[in-house]
Design a protein around this motif. Sequence first.
Motif, short mmCIF file in Angstrom:
data_model
loop_
_atom_site.label_atom_id
_atom_site.label_comp_id
_atom_site.label_asym_id
_atom_site.label_seq_id
_atom_site.Cartn_x
_atom_site.Cartn_y
_atom_site.Cartn_z
N LEU A 1 -2.55 1.24 -0.79
CA LEU A 1 -2.85 1.34 0.64
C LEU A 1 -1.59 1.47 1.48
O LEU A 1 -1.53 2.30 2.40
CB LEU A 1 -3.66 0.12 1.09
CG LEU A 1 -4.09 0.13 2.57
CD1 LEU A 1 -4.95 1.35 2.87
CD2 LEU A 1 -4.83 -1.15 2.92
N THR A 2 -0.57 0.67 1.18
CA THR A 2 0.68 0.76 1.94
C THR A 2 1.35 2.11 1.72
O THR A 2 1.89 2.71 2.65
CB THR A 2 1.64 -0.37 1.54
OG1 THR A 2 1.04 -1.62 1.86
CG2 THR A 2 2.96 -0.26 2.29
N HIS B 1 5.52 6.82 -3.27
CA HIS B 1 5.59 5.60 -2.47
C HIS B 1 4.74 4.50 -3.11
O HIS B 1 5.19 3.34 -3.23
CB HIS B 1 5.09 5.89 -1.05
CG HIS B 1 5.50 4.86 -0.05
ND1 HIS B 1 5.82 5.18 1.25
CD2 HIS B 1 5.64 3.52 -0.13
CE1 HIS B 1 6.15 4.09 1.92
NE2 HIS B 1 6.04 3.05 1.09
N ALA B 2 3.54 4.85 -3.54
CA ALA B 2 2.68 3.89 -4.21
C ALA B 2 3.29 3.45 -5.54
O ALA B 2 3.20 2.27 -5.92
CB ALA B 2 1.29 4.49 -4.43
N LEU C 1 -1.92 -4.75 -6.06
CA LEU C 1 -1.59 -3.36 -6.36
C LEU C 1 -2.32 -2.42 -5.39
O LEU C 1 -1.74 -1.44 -4.90
CB LEU C 1 -1.97 -3.02 -7.80
CG LEU C 1 -1.01 -3.49 -8.89
CD1 LEU C 1 -1.62 -3.25 -10.27
CD2 LEU C 1 0.33 -2.79 -8.78
N LEU C 2 -3.57 -2.72 -5.10
CA LEU C 2 -4.36 -1.87 -4.21
C LEU C 2 -3.87 -1.96 -2.77
O LEU C 2 -3.88 -0.95 -2.04
CB LEU C 2 -5.84 -2.25 -4.28
CG LEU C 2 -6.55 -1.93 -5.60
CD1 LEU C 2 -7.98 -2.46 -5.59
CD2 LEU C 2 -6.55 -0.43 -5.88
N THR C 3 -3.43 -3.15 -2.36
CA THR C 3 -3.00 -3.33 -0.96
C THR C 3 -1.54 -2.96 -0.75
O THR C 3 -1.22 -2.08 0.06
CB THR C 3 -3.24 -4.78 -0.52
OG1 THR C 3 -2.60 -5.68 -1.43
CG2 THR C 3 -4.72 -5.10 -0.47
N VAL C 4 -0.64 -3.63 -1.48
CA VAL C 4 0.79 -3.38 -1.32
C VAL C 4 1.20 -2.04 -1.93
O VAL C 4 2.09 -1.36 -1.40
CB VAL C 4 1.61 -4.52 -1.97
CG1 VAL C 4 3.10 -4.24 -1.88
CG2 VAL C 4 1.29 -5.85 -1.29
#
Length: 293
Positions: A161-162, A233-234, A155-158
Amino acid sequence: MTDIGYINARMPFNRRILLLLCAFVFGLGLSSFVALIVMTFKGASPAALRISVVLQNLLGMILPALITALFASRNVLAMFGIASAPKLKISLLAVILWIVSIPAMNWVVEWNSGIALPDSMHSLEVWLRSLEDQAAAVTNSLLDNNSVMGLVVTLLTVGVLTGFGEELLFRGTLQRLLQSKPMGIHAAIWISAFMFSFIHMQFYGFVPRLLLGAFFGYAFYWSGSLWLAVFFHALNNSTVVIASYFCGSTNLAGSPFAAIGTVADGSASLAAVSVVASLAIIVLMAFTAKKSD
């Protein structure tokens, strides 16, 4: 809403765009090289893929945006649109639009994924489908979470952060640079959305991702803050991650709720109603934004 006081007027428009292109190619090459090293030692494991996502965002998205802003802008925070909070009314209308547009987006996702090319272009279709299969395989591996901690990390990366990295590059940088050229804000938004969708190299998810990019662009423009675009987006990416964890779905294009199945079957009639309602809300958002200037 068309203030371009953040732009470094001493640098011509063409040079600003060339700077962004060079910075992006450099960042993408650097992130790909480092990711290759990681893959060499760790293989294509979910952990290695998550590290690659972090590298892609930090080096391939955020770094080029920062390099460009440092040279092409007079005020980095103003250019990125991250110094202020989004307008409340626009934010509420954007949330309503997001929900109302679900049936229409589901239909677009289904339509785009089912496009069949003419027989004369069979070889091209086979190649495009192979790219989709490769992307799906990577996505499935990336979202292969067997623990709560793995879910949180993904969740934090895809998701987060993305969402931030791609918005900083495509909306906070590219759209803002295009907006500084007297081409009109709508052209700037749609060109940025096109590049955002194109860079993902997925023909059978191109249209829904194009529409998503336009939505992010208008959310940024009308709200006066990049944070609203980052939020959606997130939200889009995070919903897919959660759907993958609980339901095994990995649709990263278009409406994430299609992955969960919250909309019955994306019927044409329901989609038509969704389109009309969405257009009405978009007009209301534009009117509200103009009135608040």
